[in-house]
Each structure stands twice: as structure tokens, then as C-alpha cells.
Design a protein around this motif. Structure first.
Motif, PDB file in Angstrom:
ATOM      1  N   ILE A 287       0.836  -1.207   0.000  1.00  0.00           N
ATOM      2  CA  ILE A 287       0.000   0.000   0.000  1.00  0.00           C
ATOM      3  C   ILE A 287       0.866   1.249   0.000  1.00  0.00           C
ATOM      4  O   ILE A 287       0.633   2.192  -0.775  1.00  0.00           O
ATOM      5  CB  ILE A 287      -0.956  -0.015   1.213  1.00  0.00           C
ATOM      6  CG1 ILE A 287      -2.019  -1.114   1.036  1.00  0.00           C
ATOM      7  CG2 ILE A 287      -1.628   1.350   1.393  1.00  0.00           C
ATOM      8  CD1 ILE A 287      -2.861  -1.359   2.258  1.00  0.00           C
ATOM      9  N   ASN A 288       1.885   1.288   0.857  1.00  0.00           N
ATOM     10  CA  ASN A 288       2.754   2.471   0.912  1.00  0.00           C
ATOM     11  C   ASN A 288       3.487   2.683  -0.401  1.00  0.00           C
ATOM     12  O   ASN A 288       3.642   3.825  -0.864  1.00  0.00           O
ATOM     13  CB  ASN A 288       3.752   2.339   2.065  1.00  0.00           C
ATOM     14  CG  ASN A 288       3.090   2.529   3.418  1.00  0.00           C
ATOM     15  OD1 ASN A 288       2.087   3.232   3.542  1.00  0.00           O
ATOM     16  ND2 ASN A 288       3.639   1.903   4.448  1.00  0.00           N
ATOM     17  N   ALA A 289       3.932   1.595  -1.022  1.00  0.00           N
ATOM     18  CA  ALA A 289       4.614   1.722  -2.314  1.00  0.00           C
ATOM     19  C   ALA A 289       3.662   2.277  -3.375  1.00  0.00           C
ATOM     20  O   ALA A 289       4.038   3.135  -4.180  1.00  0.00           O
ATOM     21  CB  ALA A 289       5.174   0.366  -2.754  1.00  0.00           C
ATOM     22  N   LEU A 290       2.427   1.791  -3.367  1.00  0.00           N
ATOM     23  CA  LEU A 290       1.425   2.295  -4.321  1.00  0.00           C
ATOM     24  C   LEU A 290       1.192   3.789  -4.134  1.00  0.00           C
ATOM     25  O   LEU A 290       1.146   4.552  -5.103  1.00  0.00           O
ATOM     26  CB  LEU A 290       0.098   1.556  -4.129  1.00  0.00           C
ATOM     27  CG  LEU A 290      -0.184   0.308  -4.959  1.00  0.00           C
ATOM     28  CD1 LEU A 290      -1.545  -0.256  -4.589  1.00  0.00           C
ATOM     29  CD2 LEU A 290      -0.132   0.614  -6.447  1.00  0.00           C
ATOM     30  N   LEU A 291       1.025   4.214  -2.888  1.00  0.00           N
ATOM     31  CA  LEU A 291       0.677   5.608  -2.619  1.00  0.00           C
ATOM     32  C   LEU A 291       1.858   6.546  -2.845  1.00  0.00           C
ATOM     33  O   LEU A 291       1.659   7.736  -3.123  1.00  0.00           O
ATOM     34  CB  LEU A 291       0.138   5.747  -1.198  1.00  0.00           C
ATOM     35  CG  LEU A 291      -1.141   4.943  -0.918  1.00  0.00           C
ATOM     36  CD1 LEU A 291      -1.686   5.250   0.467  1.00  0.00           C
ATOM     37  CD2 LEU A 291      -2.202   5.193  -1.975  1.00  0.00           C
ATOM     38  N   GLU A 292       3.075   6.042  -2.722  1.00  0.00           N
ATOM     39  CA  GLU A 292       4.239   6.855  -3.071  1.00  0.00           C
ATOM     40  C   GLU A 292       4.371   6.996  -4.587  1.00  0.00           C
ATOM     41  O   GLU A 292       4.850   8.005  -5.093  1.00  0.00           O
ATOM     42  CB  GLU A 292       5.503   6.205  -2.504  1.00  0.00           C
ATOM     43  CG  GLU A 292       5.611   6.312  -0.985  1.00  0.00           C
ATOM     44  CD  GLU A 292       6.755   5.465  -0.436  1.00  0.00           C
ATOM     45  OE1 GLU A 292       7.555   4.944  -1.253  1.00  0.00           O
ATOM     46  OE2 GLU A 292       6.830   5.311   0.801  1.00  0.00           O
TER      47      GLU A 292
END
Length: 593
Positions: A287-292
Motif C-alpha cells: 500500500i505504501n509503495a502504491l501511494l508513493e
């Protein structure tokens, strides 16, 4: 007027995508004109994917629709469709195909020679029909790319959002603000989801929406009664969403609809007794990779470009599919596995990470399967105490009130009940599971809902919330086929089928009676039809036995199962259910000693 983000009400349940697509394959390459649109809707009626209301139909047509054993011809289905006297009848077919096109499973491709659009099953749609990709993968791929505005929709031209990405962003931001303010981070309630998450029109609004959501939450919390809270909610929604279509009703209806789709991504999970929607903690690396990588803004597309984009399974490059990130994901899951092994008293499993991206992706899937196996073993251990049995009994007694789709809830709690019952080597649910081991949907067609393996015998379990004659039509033959396949695969031991429903239709009992007393495809079967109430009585018997320091074993369960299928002395199937009830009561008395 503005619109809330919503999946089409034509396909409120994502699992309908497969039968709708299979029907669409029957009109592939046809010109998508008024006639084909009516043909498609008629085929949906013929294939029993869609049942029209009875208005304007003759009694004979109503009888044909009600007789689920009858195989409708195309002419009969078309006659039913024409008899409805729809205003703009072709619109029915367009509406039914629209979700498939938006999912990237079907494309209306322009034929320059005929100057007309033709129905085409996309490469993704073909892979779905051939079971090369599953529904979860289709939905996840689509949600990553779906945006407003888009060339397939004339609505939301003033929007600038990827709804799925901004849903993740908004929930994460709410959690961050709660943590900063010393409040519990718990995601967003379903009510808040419908009002704030579904009304995001631009990726730039996420920060403001998060602040407004928490103000709303604090106001609601301070109100003294449910009546006051409902009055405030109605007034707030009418004012806050005054430019939106029917906001008071749609926020709740659309929220439930969208959450069903989002659960399939495994990026959200439901907490707080089914009331809160939160980010899946086991997927935070992804999720964090997607949002970055993605700020949630829409891209510009031509119509043909957008069609190609949503139909291309690999078009959205996942930013976490690197050696470094995938290795971290694999190590994190392996760490969870080691923790579960320690809790269960198992020796820790040694893992060496794959050296390439594709190998790591396969390894991560294998690790997740192993984690699910251990989670199920832990579930079994957790539900051995009498108070935990009470929890299962309460849930099964209130199966329609658990904050999830009742059919999914019944599979979940039947799986728990089977883990409570006896000493199985393995209880294997076939429903798709989230990382939290919660079912996201019911088990797919073609396999048993649950498989049970014991030392000396086996069983499958099939559950349904259907109670009318459609119970027999939808479950009778498929259940017996599943048992026969299971019997063939486990031919060295006797095998049983537990069939569980709120109530049992007489036609279902008749069908299973024939299989037990005479044969199914040449051999007898051991079918045990149970109501939910009878399953609860089995759990009550086990609880009583444990209170008396009596351990219920697989042999005890085998005795009960055999008593349930010993029907030779019964005159007919109408006495079978009472016979099973008596067998359970006699069994309760024996194991309580």
C-alpha cells in the motif's frame, strides 16, 4: 448533479461477472446494435443469469421462470423479454454489458468496414473465462486503473480521481491524524465511508476530506442518542452532499456495494464487528509503495486508448515488484509464519529467498498459503474453550446480522464450527481469504465450500442461505458432484457431505435421499442435510461434553454421521429430518457422560 463512486447496480455482486461474461461470449463478433442488445438480455434470461419481474407476464411465463429445472429455449426467453414491454428495450442489454466493459472483460470495437461496433471478449476476459486469472485478480487490476473522468462514461467530467487509490489515501490519512491526536486509529466507519470516501471528486480533496470526516465523527460521538445521531446524519448529508444524487440513501447503499469489491483486493479488511473499514496491515508495504508511486490523479486517454488500458492485465506496473521490496514482503510473511509456529508449538520452517522477481512472487503466494494453513490451525486451537463455542453458537444464531454478506458469514462460521468439532487433520475452506484469514467471498463454483480430512474418513461441507426450491436447483446436483469428486480423490476411506442451510427444502431432501438410499451415478453416497439449528445443537453437545471433561473425537463424529445416514428403516424422505434431530439428541446424551 454529482455522483458518488459506485459499482453498477446491474452487477451488485462481483461474482456475477463470470456468468454475464460467459453469456456475452455467445454474441461475440455481433454488431452491437439494438437487436443484439435485446438478444443479450434475452440470453441472460435464458441462462438464468437475470430474472425479470413478473409484471406483464402470462401465468405460463411466470411458471417457466419459477421452474428452475426447466431449460428455457431462446424463443421462450425472448418471448418473456418482449412481453415486458420495456420502454427503450435495448437499454436493458446495454446496462447489463456495461459493467463487463468497465471491468475490461468486453470491448465494443469499431469495425471500419461495416462502420459499426462489434462485441469482443478481451484478452483479459478470455483469461478469466479460461480460469487463468481469478475474480480477485480481475477486480484488483481494474480498480488500480479505474478513474474519473474516463472515456467510457459521460458522467463525472469535472472529476480528477482514481477512486481506489484515493480510498487508500483517505483511510491512511485518517489513521495518521488519529495517531497524531492521540486517538485510536481504526480506519473509517461504513457510514463515514459512504459520505466521505465515495464523494471524493479530486485527488486534491483527500486532506480536507480526512479533516472533515474526523469533525463529523467527533460530533456524532458527542450526541446523546441514536435518534439524535440519525437526525444529525440526515441533515449533514443533505447539506454536505447537496450537489449529489440522492445522497441520504445512496451513501449507505453504495458503501456496501463498493466494499464488496474492495475486499477482493485484500488491501482492506473489516474490523470493529463489521462496522469499520481499515487498511490491511499485512499489505502495508504494498500500500505504501502504491501511494508513493500514484497520487490518485486521473490520466488523459482517448476512448480506444482507455479500452486497451483497462483490458491489459499488465498495464499498471506495480511499484513494489522489485527485488528489494518483494524480499521484504517475503521476509515479513515468513516472520508471521514463525510467530504462528511458535504459538502452535511447531518447529520453525527455514526459508531461503528466491533470487529473481518472478520466483519471489511465486514464493510470496506459497508463503501466504502456508500462513493461512497455520492461521486455521490457530483458529482451531482458539475455539476449543467453552466460551469460544458460545461465540460460534451466537454467530450462527444471528447469521444475517453479522455485518457481512450472510452467505459469506455462514461459510466463515461453519468453518469455525468444523474446527471445533472433532480432531480433524485438516479443515480446508475453499473460499478466497484475506490476509486476516477472513473470507472475502464464498467458495468458487466447481469445488466444495469446505474440505475436511480425518484419520480414517473424509468429508466435505456445503452451505447455502437459499431456502426455497432454488436451493434444490442450485445445490442438489452440484453438491453430489462435489462429493463424488472428493470420493474419487479419497477412495481409500469413507466420505460424507454435510449440507447446511437455514431450512431444508423438500426437493433437496428428496434428491439427497435418493443418493443415500439408492445411488448417485451408480453408487450410494453419505449425504447429511442439516439446518443451522441442528449444527448449533451439535456444538452445544460438544460444549457440554467439554464442561464434563469429555473430549469429542473423530470417532464420536463418525458415529453421529453414520446414524444420520442410516435411513433404511425410514418410510420416506419426509421422516429424515426428524430422524437426524433424534440422532443428534441421542449423540448429545452419549458424549455428555
Amino acid at each position: 448533479m454529482d455522483l458518488l463512486w459506485s459499482a453498477s447496480t446491474t452487477m451488485r455482486n462481483p461474482e456475477r461477472a463470470y456468468p454475464f461474461l460467459k453469456t456475452a461470449s455467445e454474441i461475440e463478433n455481433r454488431v452491437w446494435d439494438d437487436e443484439t442488445q435485446m438478444v443479450y438480455q434475452s440470453l441472460l434470461i435464458k441462462n438464468r443469469c437475470y430474472t425479470p419481474t413478473k409484471q406483464h407476464l402470462s401465468q405460463r411465463q411466470i411458471d417457466l421462470l419459477n421452474d428452475l429445472t426447466y431449460e428455457l429455449s431462446y424463443d421462450e426467453a425472448r418471448d418473456i423479454f418482449d412481453s415486458k414491454e420495456y420502454v427503450d428495450a435495448p437499454m436493458r442489454g446495454r446496462t447489463s454489458l456495461d459493467p463487463l466493459e468497465k471491468l475490461g472483460l468486453v470491448s465494443l470495437e469499431y469495425d471500419r468496414e461495416t462502420c459499426a461496433h462489434r462485441v469482443k471478449i478481451t484478452e483479459l476476459g478470455r483469461s478469466f473465462l479460461e480460469n487463468k486469472v481469478d475474480l480477485e485478480a480481475v477486480v484488483f487490476s481494474n480498480l488500480l486503473k479505474f478513474q474519473y473522468p474516463n472515456p467510457l462514461s459521460s458522467d463525472c467530467r469535472n472529476y480528477n480521481t482514481k477512486p481506489f487509490i484515493n480510498t487508500l489515501r483517505l483511510i491512511k490519512r485518517v489513521n495518521e491524524l488519529c495517531a497524531r491526536r492521540g486517538e485510536k486509529a481504526k480506519g473509517v466507519s461504513k457510514d463515514e465511508f459512504g459520505i466521505f470516501v465515495l464523494s471524493v471528486k479530486s485527488y486534491r480533496e483527500v486532506e480536507q476530506k480526512a479533516e472533515q470526516l474526523l469533525e463529523y465523527r467527533h460530533t456524532m460521538r458527542a450526541l446523546p442518542s441514536d435518534t439524535d445521531r440519525e437526525a444529525f446524519r440526515t441533515a449533514f448529508v443533505q447539506e454536505y452532499l447537496r450537489t449529489f444524487v440522492e445522497p441520504v440513501n445512496n451513501t449507505r447503499e453504495y458503501a456496501d456495494n463498493i466494499i464488496r469489491y474492495l475486499r477482493l483486493t485484500k488491501y482492506i479488511y473489516i474490523r470493529g464487528g463489521g462496522y469499520y473499514v481499515d487498511l490491511e496491515p499485512r499489505r502495508m508495504v504494498e500500500i505504501n509503495a502504491l501511494l508513493e508511486h500514484d497520487n490518485g490523479s486521473a490520466q488523459e486517454f482517448t476512448l480506444e486508448g482507455y479500452k486497451r488500458y483497462i483490458a491489459d492485465y499488465h498495464a499498471y506496473a506495480l511499484p513494489f515488484e522489485t527485488l528489494e521490496t518483494l524480499s521484504k514482503i517475503a521476509r515479513d510473511i515468513a516472520g508471521e509464519i514463525h510467530s504462528l509456529e511458535a504459538l502452535l508449538g511447531e518447529e520453525p520452517t527455514a526459508y531461503s529467498l528466491a533470487a529473481d522477481i518472478e520466483g519471489l512472487k511465486r514464493q510470496i503466494e506459497a508463503l501466504r498459503r502456508d500462513r493461512a494453513r497455520l492461521q486455521n490451525l490457530k483458529l482451531k486451537a482458539d475455539y476449543q474453550k467453552a466460551e469460544q463455542i458460545d461465540e460460534a453458537i451466537t454467530a450462527l444464531s444471528n447469521i444475517r446480522k453479522l455485518g457481512m454478506k450472510p452467505s459469506v458469514a455462514l461459510e466463515k462460521w461453519t468453518n469455525i464450527a468444523l474446527n471445533i468439532i472433532g480432531d480433524a487433520l485438516l479443515i480446508k475452506p475453499n473460499a478466497p481469504l484475506g490476509d486476516d484469514n477472513e473470507p472475502t467471498f464464498t467458495a468458487p463454483a466447481g469445488v466444495p465450500d469446505i474440505e475436511c480430512y480425518y484419520d480414517g474418513f473424509g468429508a466435505i461441507c456445503e452451505v447455502t442461505m437459499l431456502t426455497g426450491r432454488d436451493q434444490w436447483f442450485n445445490e442438489g446436483q452440484p453438491v453430489m458432484r462435489h462429493l463424488r469428486s472428493f470420493e474419487d480423490a479419497n477412495s481409500t476411506v469413507p466420505n460424507y457431505c454435510l449440507f447446511i442451510a437455514p431450512s431444508l427444502h423438500t426437493d433437496t431432501l428428496n434428491t439427497f435421499w435418493i443418493a443415500v438410499k439408492y445411488e448417485y451415478q451408480g453408487k450410494r453416497q453419505k449425504m447429511i442435510p442439516l439446518t443451522i439449528s441442528q449444527l448449533i445443537e451439535i456444538l452445544r453437545g460438544i460444549k457440554k461434553a467439554r464442561e464434563n471433561d469429555r473430549r469429542v473425537s473423530k470417532d464420536d463424529m463418525l458415529t453421529l454421521y453414520e446414524a444420520c445416514v442410516e435411513i433404511d428403516a425410514l418410510p420416506d424422505s419426509t421422516k429424515w429430518n426428524a430422524h437426524i434431530t433424534k440422532a443428534i439428541r441421542d449423540w448429545q446424551s452419549r458424549i455428555a457422560c
